[in-house]
Design a protein around this motif. Sequence first.
Motif, mmCIF file in Angstrom:
data_model
loop_
_atom_site.group_PDB
_atom_site.id
_atom_site.type_symbol
_atom_site.label_atom_id
_atom_site.label_comp_id
_atom_site.label_asym_id
_atom_site.label_seq_id
_atom_site.Cartn_x
_atom_site.Cartn_y
_atom_site.Cartn_z
ATOM 1 N N CYS A 1 -4.382 -5.057 -8.561
ATOM 2 C CA CYS A 1 -3.194 -4.529 -8.298
ATOM 3 C C CYS A 1 -2.266 -5.706 -7.557
ATOM 4 O O CYS A 1 -2.739 -6.278 -6.861
ATOM 5 N N CYS B 1 -6.015 -3.978 -4.698
ATOM 6 C CA CYS B 1 -7.172 -3.276 -4.958
ATOM 7 C C CYS B 1 -7.504 -3.699 -6.287
ATOM 8 O O CYS B 1 -6.799 -3.871 -7.469
ATOM 9 N N HIS C 1 -0.084 2.133 -8.632
ATOM 10 C CA HIS C 1 -0.610 0.701 -8.546
ATOM 11 C C HIS C 1 0.171 -0.019 -9.849
ATOM 12 O O HIS C 1 0.590 0.491 -10.602
ATOM 13 N N LYS D 1 1.032 -1.122 -0.118
ATOM 14 C CA LYS D 1 -0.069 -0.108 -0.103
ATOM 15 C C LYS D 1 0.761 1.441 -0.059
ATOM 16 O O LYS D 1 0.581 2.422 -0.527
ATOM 17 N N LEU D 2 1.883 1.109 0.713
ATOM 18 C CA LEU D 2 3.042 2.487 0.874
ATOM 19 C C LEU D 2 3.390 2.563 -0.466
ATOM 20 O O LEU D 2 3.447 3.759 -1.126
ATOM 21 N N TYR D 3 3.902 1.316 -1.329
ATOM 22 C CA TYR D 3 4.545 1.630 -2.746
ATOM 23 C C TYR D 3 3.475 2.480 -3.529
ATOM 24 O O TYR D 3 3.627 3.151 -4.407
ATOM 25 N N CYS D 4 2.320 1.659 -3.593
ATOM 26 C CA CYS D 4 1.143 2.120 -4.502
ATOM 27 C C CYS D 4 0.856 3.614 -4.200
ATOM 28 O O CYS D 4 0.435 4.329 -5.023
ATOM 29 N N ASN D 5 0.710 4.013 -3.109
ATOM 30 C CA ASN D 5 0.234 5.577 -2.587
ATOM 31 C C ASN D 5 1.714 6.242 -3.067
ATOM 32 O O ASN D 5 1.286 7.539 -3.255
ATOM 33 N N THR D 6 2.793 5.766 -3.262
ATOM 34 C CA THR D 6 4.064 6.622 -3.654
ATOM 35 C C THR D 6 4.189 6.756 -4.996
ATOM 36 O O THR D 6 4.168 7.524 -5.821
ATOM 37 N N GLN E 1 -11.952 2.599 -9.578
ATOM 38 C CA GLN E 1 -12.388 1.424 -8.505
ATOM 39 C C GLN E 1 -13.264 0.593 -8.825
ATOM 40 O O GLN E 1 -14.321 1.328 -9.235
ATOM 41 N N CYS F 1 -1.171 -4.674 -3.604
ATOM 42 C CA CYS F 1 -2.007 -4.028 -2.473
ATOM 43 C C CYS F 1 -3.557 -4.848 -2.779
ATOM 44 O O CYS F 1 -4.462 -4.609 -1.849
#
Length: 79
Positions: free
Chosen positions: A39, A44, A22, A14-19, A56, A42
């Motif tokens: 993804c 999603c 995806h 999730k941290l990677y995807c937020n940064t 989404q 994460c």
Amino acid sequence: MDHMSIKTTFSLGKLYCNTFGHRYRVTKKVTSHINEYQCMLCNCEATNDDKGKLTQLTPQLKDINETLVSFHKKKKHAF
């Protein structure tokens, strides 16, 4: 007094995807131009909207995609 604990989950995905965004892979081909994606980091889910952009995947969109699959199969078998 009961002690309530809030459980938080830390995920590197999730941290990677937020940064960085995806890393989607196709999980279901609905039609030739609409797919469902997930993804790899994460988990999603996303799908194509009416304009072709990723959005989404909601339960309503999942139902719409199922209906499209049904129509697409009927159309394909009619010819």
